[in-house]
Scaffold this active site. Structure first.
Site, PDB file in Angstrom:
ATOM      1  N   PHE A 150       8.986 -47.093 -42.274  1.00  0.00           N
ATOM      2  CA  PHE A 150       7.405 -47.297 -42.433  1.00  0.00           C
ATOM      3  C   PHE A 150       6.237 -46.858 -41.200  1.00  0.00           C
ATOM      4  O   PHE A 150       5.459 -47.314 -40.772  1.00  0.00           O
ATOM      5  CB  PHE A 150       6.846 -48.701 -42.884  1.00  0.00           C
ATOM      6  CG  PHE A 150       7.717 -48.973 -44.544  1.00  0.00           C
ATOM      7  CD1 PHE A 150       6.938 -48.029 -45.584  1.00  0.00           C
ATOM      8  CD2 PHE A 150       8.480 -49.366 -45.086  1.00  0.00           C
ATOM      9  CE1 PHE A 150       7.001 -48.680 -46.908  1.00  0.00           C
ATOM     10  CE2 PHE A 150       9.311 -49.812 -45.835  1.00  0.00           C
ATOM     11  CZ  PHE A 150       8.512 -49.536 -47.487  1.00  0.00           C
ATOM     12  N   LEU A 151       7.113 -46.439 -39.827  1.00  0.00           N
ATOM     13  CA  LEU A 151       6.496 -46.439 -38.754  1.00  0.00           C
ATOM     14  C   LEU A 151       5.618 -45.396 -39.146  1.00  0.00           C
ATOM     15  O   LEU A 151       5.441 -44.223 -40.069  1.00  0.00           O
ATOM     16  CB  LEU A 151       7.323 -45.848 -37.920  1.00  0.00           C
ATOM     17  CG  LEU A 151       8.159 -43.834 -37.769  1.00  0.00           C
ATOM     18  CD1 LEU A 151       7.520 -43.083 -37.440  1.00  0.00           C
ATOM     19  CD2 LEU A 151       9.434 -44.160 -36.374  1.00  0.00           C
ATOM     20  N   LYS A 205       8.654 -46.463 -50.796  1.00  0.00           N
ATOM     21  CA  LYS A 205       7.894 -45.773 -49.904  1.00  0.00           C
ATOM     22  C   LYS A 205       6.893 -45.235 -50.067  1.00  0.00           C
ATOM     23  O   LYS A 205       5.496 -45.074 -49.958  1.00  0.00           O
ATOM     24  CB  LYS A 205       9.062 -45.468 -49.312  1.00  0.00           C
ATOM     25  CG  LYS A 205       8.287 -44.711 -48.244  1.00  0.00           C
ATOM     26  CD  LYS A 205       8.092 -44.403 -47.610  1.00  0.00           C
ATOM     27  CE  LYS A 205       7.392 -43.541 -46.035  1.00  0.00           C
ATOM     28  NZ  LYS A 205       6.654 -44.495 -45.295  1.00  0.00           N
ATOM     29  N   PHE A 250      -7.833 -50.227 -42.764  1.00  0.00           N
ATOM     30  CA  PHE A 250      -7.583 -48.029 -43.954  1.00  0.00           C
ATOM     31  C   PHE A 250      -8.909 -48.492 -44.474  1.00  0.00           C
ATOM     32  O   PHE A 250      -8.978 -47.746 -46.079  1.00  0.00           O
ATOM     33  CB  PHE A 250      -6.776 -49.125 -44.948  1.00  0.00           C
ATOM     34  CG  PHE A 250      -5.754 -47.668 -44.199  1.00  0.00           C
ATOM     35  CD1 PHE A 250      -4.877 -47.375 -42.911  1.00  0.00           C
ATOM     36  CD2 PHE A 250      -5.088 -46.270 -45.305  1.00  0.00           C
ATOM     37  CE1 PHE A 250      -4.050 -47.217 -42.897  1.00  0.00           C
ATOM     38  CE2 PHE A 250      -4.525 -45.550 -44.528  1.00  0.00           C
ATOM     39  CZ  PHE A 250      -3.523 -45.978 -43.301  1.00  0.00           C
ATOM     40  N   CYS A 261       2.831 -36.989 -44.508  1.00  0.00           N
ATOM     41  CA  CYS A 261       3.711 -37.828 -45.380  1.00  0.00           C
ATOM     42  C   CYS A 261       2.620 -38.022 -46.241  1.00  0.00           C
ATOM     43  O   CYS A 261       3.037 -37.886 -47.464  1.00  0.00           O
ATOM     44  CB  CYS A 261       3.413 -39.782 -44.660  1.00  0.00           C
ATOM     45  SG  CYS A 261       4.967 -39.216 -43.678  1.00  0.00           S
ATOM     46  N   LYS A 322      -4.458 -37.045 -36.957  1.00  0.00           N
ATOM     47  CA  LYS A 322      -5.073 -38.350 -36.442  1.00  0.00           C
ATOM     48  C   LYS A 322      -4.833 -38.407 -34.487  1.00  0.00           C
ATOM     49  O   LYS A 322      -3.837 -37.946 -34.049  1.00  0.00           O
ATOM     50  CB  LYS A 322      -4.006 -39.393 -37.069  1.00  0.00           C
ATOM     51  CG  LYS A 322      -3.084 -39.847 -36.937  1.00  0.00           C
ATOM     52  CD  LYS A 322      -2.535 -41.042 -37.287  1.00  0.00           C
ATOM     53  CE  LYS A 322      -1.434 -41.083 -36.866  1.00  0.00           C
ATOM     54  NZ  LYS A 322      -0.395 -42.269 -38.006  1.00  0.00           N
ATOM     55  N   ARG A 329       0.824 -31.407 -38.492  1.00  0.00           N
ATOM     56  CA  ARG A 329       0.772 -30.920 -40.120  1.00  0.00           C
ATOM     57  C   ARG A 329      -0.667 -31.839 -41.371  1.00  0.00           C
ATOM     58  O   ARG A 329      -0.644 -32.618 -41.470  1.00  0.00           O
ATOM     59  CB  ARG A 329       1.859 -31.373 -41.408  1.00  0.00           C
ATOM     60  CG  ARG A 329       3.604 -30.994 -40.153  1.00  0.00           C
ATOM     61  CD  ARG A 329       4.770 -31.582 -40.135  1.00  0.00           C
ATOM     62  NE  ARG A 329       4.888 -32.897 -39.760  1.00  0.00           N
ATOM     63  CZ  ARG A 329       6.320 -33.478 -39.714  1.00  0.00           C
ATOM     64  NH1 ARG A 329       7.133 -32.785 -39.973  1.00  0.00           N
ATOM     65  NH2 ARG A 329       6.044 -34.336 -38.491  1.00  0.00           N
TER      66      ARG A 329
HETATM   67  P1  NAD Z   1      10.978 -33.361 -38.669  1.00  0.00           P
HETATM   68  O1  NAD Z   1      10.313 -32.252 -39.904  1.00  0.00           O
HETATM   69  O2  NAD Z   1       9.946 -33.764 -37.455  1.00  0.00           O
HETATM   70  O3  NAD Z   1      12.083 -33.746 -38.542  1.00  0.00           O
HETATM   71  C1  NAD Z   1      13.443 -33.550 -39.390  1.00  0.00           C
HETATM   72  C2  NAD Z   1      14.524 -32.621 -38.020  1.00  0.00           C
HETATM   73  O4  NAD Z   1      15.946 -32.818 -38.714  1.00  0.00           O
HETATM   74  C3  NAD Z   1      13.885 -31.735 -37.625  1.00  0.00           C
HETATM   75  O5  NAD Z   1      14.104 -31.734 -36.283  1.00  0.00           O
HETATM   76  C4  NAD Z   1      15.128 -30.874 -38.002  1.00  0.00           C
HETATM   77  O6  NAD Z   1      15.576 -29.689 -37.066  1.00  0.00           O
HETATM   78  C5  NAD Z   1      16.484 -31.710 -39.002  1.00  0.00           C
HETATM   79  N1  NAD Z   1      17.244 -30.460 -38.994  1.00  0.00           N
HETATM   80  C6  NAD Z   1      17.206 -29.861 -40.352  1.00  0.00           C
HETATM   81  N2  NAD Z   1      18.144 -29.588 -41.480  1.00  0.00           N
HETATM   82  C7  NAD Z   1      18.846 -30.560 -40.168  1.00  0.00           C
HETATM   83  C8  NAD Z   1      20.454 -30.389 -40.515  1.00  0.00           C
HETATM   84  N3  NAD Z   1      20.899 -29.737 -41.636  1.00  0.00           N
HETATM   85  N4  NAD Z   1      21.151 -30.891 -39.846  1.00  0.00           N
HETATM   86  C9  NAD Z   1      20.564 -31.794 -38.841  1.00  0.00           C
HETATM   87  N5  NAD Z   1      19.537 -31.621 -38.622  1.00  0.00           N
HETATM   88  C10 NAD Z   1      18.541 -31.429 -39.556  1.00  0.00           C
HETATM   89  O7  NAD Z   1      10.227 -34.658 -40.260  1.00  0.00           O
HETATM   90  P2  NAD Z   1       9.764 -36.603 -39.528  1.00  0.00           P
HETATM   91  O8  NAD Z   1       8.761 -36.376 -39.560  1.00  0.00           O
HETATM   92  O9  NAD Z   1      10.742 -36.585 -39.286  1.00  0.00           O
HETATM   93  O10 NAD Z   1      10.825 -36.560 -41.497  1.00  0.00           O
HETATM   94  C11 NAD Z   1      11.807 -37.348 -42.189  1.00  0.00           C
HETATM   95  C12 NAD Z   1      12.046 -38.040 -43.035  1.00  0.00           C
HETATM   96  O11 NAD Z   1      10.817 -39.317 -42.756  1.00  0.00           O
HETATM   97  C13 NAD Z   1      10.480 -37.523 -44.240  1.00  0.00           C
HETATM   98  O12 NAD Z   1      11.633 -37.366 -45.113  1.00  0.00           O
HETATM   99  C14 NAD Z   1       9.215 -37.709 -44.015  1.00  0.00           C
HETATM  100  O13 NAD Z   1       8.506 -38.060 -45.035  1.00  0.00           O
HETATM  101  C15 NAD Z   1       9.787 -38.862 -43.895  1.00  0.00           C
HETATM  102  N6  NAD Z   1       8.839 -40.214 -42.642  1.00  0.00           N
HETATM  103  C16 NAD Z   1       8.441 -39.697 -42.111  1.00  0.00           C
HETATM  104  C17 NAD Z   1       7.185 -40.318 -41.163  1.00  0.00           C
HETATM  105  C18 NAD Z   1       6.027 -40.325 -39.799  1.00  0.00           C
HETATM  106  O14 NAD Z   1       5.282 -40.567 -39.764  1.00  0.00           O
HETATM  107  N7  NAD Z   1       6.693 -38.516 -39.564  1.00  0.00           N
HETATM  108  C19 NAD Z   1       7.203 -41.590 -41.141  1.00  0.00           C
HETATM  109  C20 NAD Z   1       8.068 -42.430 -42.766  1.00  0.00           C
HETATM  110  C21 NAD Z   1       9.342 -41.483 -43.113  1.00  0.00           C
END
Ligand code: NAD
Length: 438
Positions: A150-151, A205, A250, A261, A322, A329
């Site tokens: 949830f960050l 989530k 919000f 997200c 933001k 994105r």
């Molecule tokens: P991101 O794109 O920043 O990071 C994903 C990473 O995974 C990348 O560094 C990519 O190179 C790596 N990757 C891809 N395929 C891989 C593999 N086969 N092996 C190893 N590494 C691999 O994504 P994110 O923003 O960190 O989001 C990740 C998940 O967390 C998503 O499901 C997102 O919805 C969820 N999420 C994101 C946030 C947010 O604020 N960004 C908050 C809560 C949840």
């Protein structure tokens, strides 16, 4: 405890660093070789307040390492987190190819009991799919747990270190004990660790993000109505926010939600609902309204310039979706850039952190300024797309001297209407009356 985090993006790097900060030994795995090289040499790959200090400290103390090898990364780990992308597929559903690909590889390499944790945002039923993908090749016992994250970007370290709640979906007592031990240091102030089944955790989530997207969208609709009826959305916001059933947070209207997200999660929940043969009407409306809201300022800008933006130079403050992040994105600024360029305007922009990311997409189609004030030189108008704090109390004298016209279109309602009136700006914002020059 030994931990592996697979996927070292926004969530993975924060997760890995914060677990190292509480004394665990963490190995972060990523397929992106250049990212791993940078991180291994002590260079942080994302901008997130407070993260770099923790990252450097834990790396120096040997608790945080990076590798491209899944095998090496997970071999000694008790718990393996999957923080992999779940982007929207063509039909809007979450694409699970990264998660299931890694799950399948894990099945081939695990040799002792491990807990595999979905930290990515994944549709209901994914824990079962991950379980099946691992089980196909597995030679050992394992459990799959859903632990959605949830960050919030921009305050991610704080959110991770002091979570409102930790949601853990598992029916395995063995996994539950390990997860409880791992998270105990993060909830010492008494915030709950909520144990539940995997499906409820997965849905929690999506429900949280969709609810928040709906709350913002509701206020954006109220703002639209305010503009038509002559009410002030700021007053309405305060009026309703003091009701504790509604809450103050919000409720700020603007030019739509973006980021990695909300857009994809609302879309994925809508898709899951359709698959479950449930017509979740609010979600369709939320998506529709948000698409339009991103371009809310455009008709105002066009109308001010008599529908002719050819040759107009627009200064754009803010690119990130933001403040306090370099994440672009689904950022509303990108949509505004496309529309302004299509209408023949030129753009000079400034963002404290996100310019490099935007450069990679738009190249030299727009100009990147060295400071927020440099962006204003000879511009016909200023457009504000992100509420970075340095934009909130600018030097208006400087703005006046640099802009060709005293014209501001503010997508984040940063300035007081009476101040804008007093300073003689043409000022249009969201859900508030337009200040027009006498
Ligand atoms: P991101 O794109 O920043 O990071 C994903 C990473 O995974 C990348 O560094 C990519 O190179 C790596 N990757 C891809 N395929 C891989 C593999 N086969 N092996 C190893 N590494 C691999 O994504 P994110 O923003 O960190 O989001 C990740 C998940 O967390 C998503 O499901 C997102 O919805 C969820 N999420 C994101 C946030 C947010 O604020 N960004 C908050 C809560 C949840």
């Amino acid at each position: 405890m030994k931990i592996a985090v697979v996927g070292t993006g926004y969530v993975g790097l924060v997760t890995g660093t914060c677990f190292a900060e509480t004394g665990n030994n963490v190995t972060c795995v990523d397929i992106d070789k250049s990212k791993v090289e940078k991180l291994s040499s002590g260079q942080i790959t994302i901008y997130e307040p407070g993260l770099e200090k923790l990252f450097l400290r834990n790396q120096k103390e040997g608790r945080l390492t990076f590798t491209t090898s899944l095998d090496e990364g997970v071999k000694d780990a008790a718990i393996i987190f999957l923080a992999l992308p779940t982007p929207p597929g063509e039909d809007g559903s979450a694409d699970l190819k990264y998660i299931l690909g890694v799950a399948s590889d894990l099945g081939k390499i695990l040799t002792s009991y491990k807990v595999i944790v979905d930290k990515s945002t994944v549709p209901v039923g994914t824990a079962d799919k991950v379980h099946a993908a691992i089980a196909k090749n597995a030679k050992t016992e394992f459990d799959v747990v859903s632990n959605p994250e949830f960050l919030r970007e921009g305050v991610a370290v704080d959110d991770f270190m002091k979570p409102d709640r930790v949601v853990i979906g598992t029916t395995s007592d063995r996994a539950k004990k390990l997860m409880n031990d791992l998270y105990a240091p993060f909830v010492r102030q008494g915030n709950p660790i909520l144990f539940m089944d995997e499906k409820s955790a997965e849905l929690t989530k999506y429900a949280a993000n969709s609810f928040l997207a709906t709350k913002i969208t509701f206020m954006n609709e109220i703002a639209q109505l305010c503009e038509r009826l002559g009410a002030d959305v700021d007053m309405v916001r305060r009026g309703i926010g003091s009701d504790e059933r509604i809450g103050k947070r919000f409720l700020f209207p603007g030019i739509g939600y973006g980021g990695s997200c909300f857009p994809k999660d609302v879309q994925a929940l809508a898709k899951s609902s359709k698959e479950a043969k449930y017509d979740f009407k609010i979600l369709d409306a939320v998506m529709d309204v948000n698409e339009k809201q991103k371009l809310h300022l455009l008709p105002k800008i066009k109308s001010y310039f008599n529908n002719n933006l050819k040759g107009k130079k627009i200064a754009l403050w803010g690119l990130a979706f933001k403040p306090n992040t370099d994440d672009i994105r689904e950022a509303p600024a990108l949509y505004i850039i496309d529309e302004l360029l299509a209408a023949g305007a030129t753009i000079t922009t400034f963002d404290p952190e996100a310019m490099n990311n935007v450069k990679q997409i738009v190249g030299d189609k727009i100009t990147f300024a060295k400071s927020q004030y440099d962006a204003l030189i000879d511009a016909d108008a200023l457009v504000i797309a992100t509420e970075w704090s340095e934009f909130r109390t600018p030097e208006f004298e400087k703005i006046t001297s640099l802009l060709k016209n005293k014209v501001i279109f503010d997508g984040r309602n940063l300035f007081d209407l009476s101040l804008m009136q007093e300073l003689g700006f043409h000022y249009e914002s969201v859900g508030r009356k337009a200040i027009t020059k006498a």
